[in-house]
Write an enzyme that holds these catalytic residues in place. Structure first.
Site, short mmCIF file in Angstrom:
data_model
loop_
_atom_site.label_atom_id
_atom_site.label_comp_id
_atom_site.label_asym_id
_atom_site.label_seq_id
_atom_site.Cartn_x
_atom_site.Cartn_y
_atom_site.Cartn_z
N HIS A 171 0.83 -1.20 0.00
CA HIS A 171 0.00 0.00 0.00
C HIS A 171 0.87 1.25 0.00
O HIS A 171 1.71 1.44 0.90
CB HIS A 171 -0.90 -0.03 1.24
CG HIS A 171 -1.90 1.06 1.31
ND1 HIS A 171 -1.81 2.09 2.21
CD2 HIS A 171 -3.04 1.28 0.60
CE1 HIS A 171 -2.85 2.90 2.06
NE2 HIS A 171 -3.60 2.43 1.09
N GLU A 198 0.20 -0.97 -4.63
CA GLU A 198 -1.02 -0.15 -4.65
C GLU A 198 -0.61 1.31 -4.73
O GLU A 198 0.32 1.76 -4.07
CB GLU A 198 -1.82 -0.38 -3.38
CG GLU A 198 -3.18 0.34 -3.34
CD GLU A 198 -3.12 1.79 -2.86
OE1 GLU A 198 -4.10 2.51 -3.06
OE2 GLU A 198 -2.07 2.20 -2.31
N ASP A 215 -2.66 5.35 -5.47
CA ASP A 215 -3.78 6.17 -5.90
C ASP A 215 -3.35 7.01 -7.09
O ASP A 215 -2.15 7.22 -7.32
CB ASP A 215 -4.24 7.07 -4.76
CG ASP A 215 -4.62 6.26 -3.54
OD1 ASP A 215 -5.58 5.49 -3.61
OD2 ASP A 215 -3.92 6.39 -2.51
N HIS A 232 -1.24 9.88 -3.41
CA HIS A 232 -2.43 9.60 -2.62
C HIS A 232 -3.33 10.81 -2.45
O HIS A 232 -4.53 10.76 -2.72
CB HIS A 232 -2.04 9.07 -1.24
CG HIS A 232 -3.24 8.83 -0.36
ND1 HIS A 232 -3.73 9.76 0.52
CD2 HIS A 232 -4.05 7.75 -0.25
CE1 HIS A 232 -4.79 9.27 1.14
NE2 HIS A 232 -5.01 8.06 0.70
#
Length: 262
Positions: A19, A50, A52, A65
């Protein structure tokens, strides 16, 4: 692990997903979502990252993010309101540039990326980058917004692996019949709780698996919690503590850094 027609999900063992590149690994503190953090996770053996996504005012897609630069960089401002020429000057923790989605895809051409599109203006530019990189089979796209999930599916077609949107999650949880509908997501990616409301339950895991969907839980950084979720049958775990998840999977005999098919 449930069967799937999506190469992204084809892995012999639980999907271990870094993440933000493993934002809370001791070596990465302050460098989340940087190429440095991503490279560190890859060095540990992670095959799933991961990140964003946001798009600048001129349509450049960045792996970042927050919607603003303020928290983790030496610049300020809303990314969607700034051109890339300005965003590119920002440095994460004062040192690392904000990576482009295309940079990440090209730096590790076999790596798999779980992508969360954070704003409406990012859908079309993200679809264009994924096409340009020939990366449809090695990405999974998610969003809090059901509309954005539907939009990216329309853009990239049935080959694209996507997570469930909120409407689909609710339908799976509350429908009296198993949800097996064409065009829905391939996996459910949720925390255990939304606020005080528990969404990840044994019943939801059973229903998802009965419908041929995987269940991925985020974001889990504690060894006991990781073991609990794996024992409950989840298919993937997002973590900021890439060291802890790796150690748990090694101890369980489930760490398989070469388990993803090429």
């Amino acid at each position: 692990m449930t069967a799937t027609r999506y190469p992204f999900l084809d892995h012999s063992g639980p999907l271990a997903m870094a993440h933000r590149g493993g934002a809370l690994h001791p070596d990465n503190i302050g460098y989340e979502n940087s190429m440095r953090a991503f490279a560190h996770a890859v060095g540990l053996g992670y095959e799933y990252l991961e990140t964003d996504l946001h798009a600048t005012s001129d349509g450049v897609v960045v792996a970042f993010h927050d919607d603003r630069l303020d928290r983790v960089t030496d610049r300020t401002g809303v990314i969607s309101e700034l051109p890339w020429s300005e965003v590119s000057k920002a440095r994460i923790n004062g040192h690392e540039p904000i990576p482009l989605l295309l940079d990440v895809l090209e730096e590790w051409p076999t790596l798999r990326l779980n992508l969360d599109i954070k704003a409406p203006n990012g859908v079309q530019p993200a679809a264009d980058v994924i096409r340009k990189a020939g990366a449809i089979d090695r990405v999974c796209v998610s969003s809090f917004s059901q509309r954005r999930v539907w939009s990216i599916r329309r853009e990239l077609g049935e080959r694209l692996c996507t997570g469930f949107g909120r409407v689909e999650i609710a339908a799976l949880r509350y429908s009296p019949f198993p949800l097996v509908l064409p065009g829905t997501g391939a996996c459910i990616q949720i925390p255990e709780y939304y606020g005080r409301f528990k969404v990840l339950t044994p019943g939801l895991i059973r229903r998802a698996h009965a419908a041929g969907r995987q269940v991925h839980v985020w974001t889990v950084d504690d060894a006991d919690e990781i073991n609990r979720f794996l024992d409950a049958g989840v298919d993937g775990i997002f973590t900021d503590r890439t060291d802890i998840l790796r150690d748990v999977l090694i101890a369980r005999g489930q760490w398989n850094p070469n388990g993803a098919s090429a």
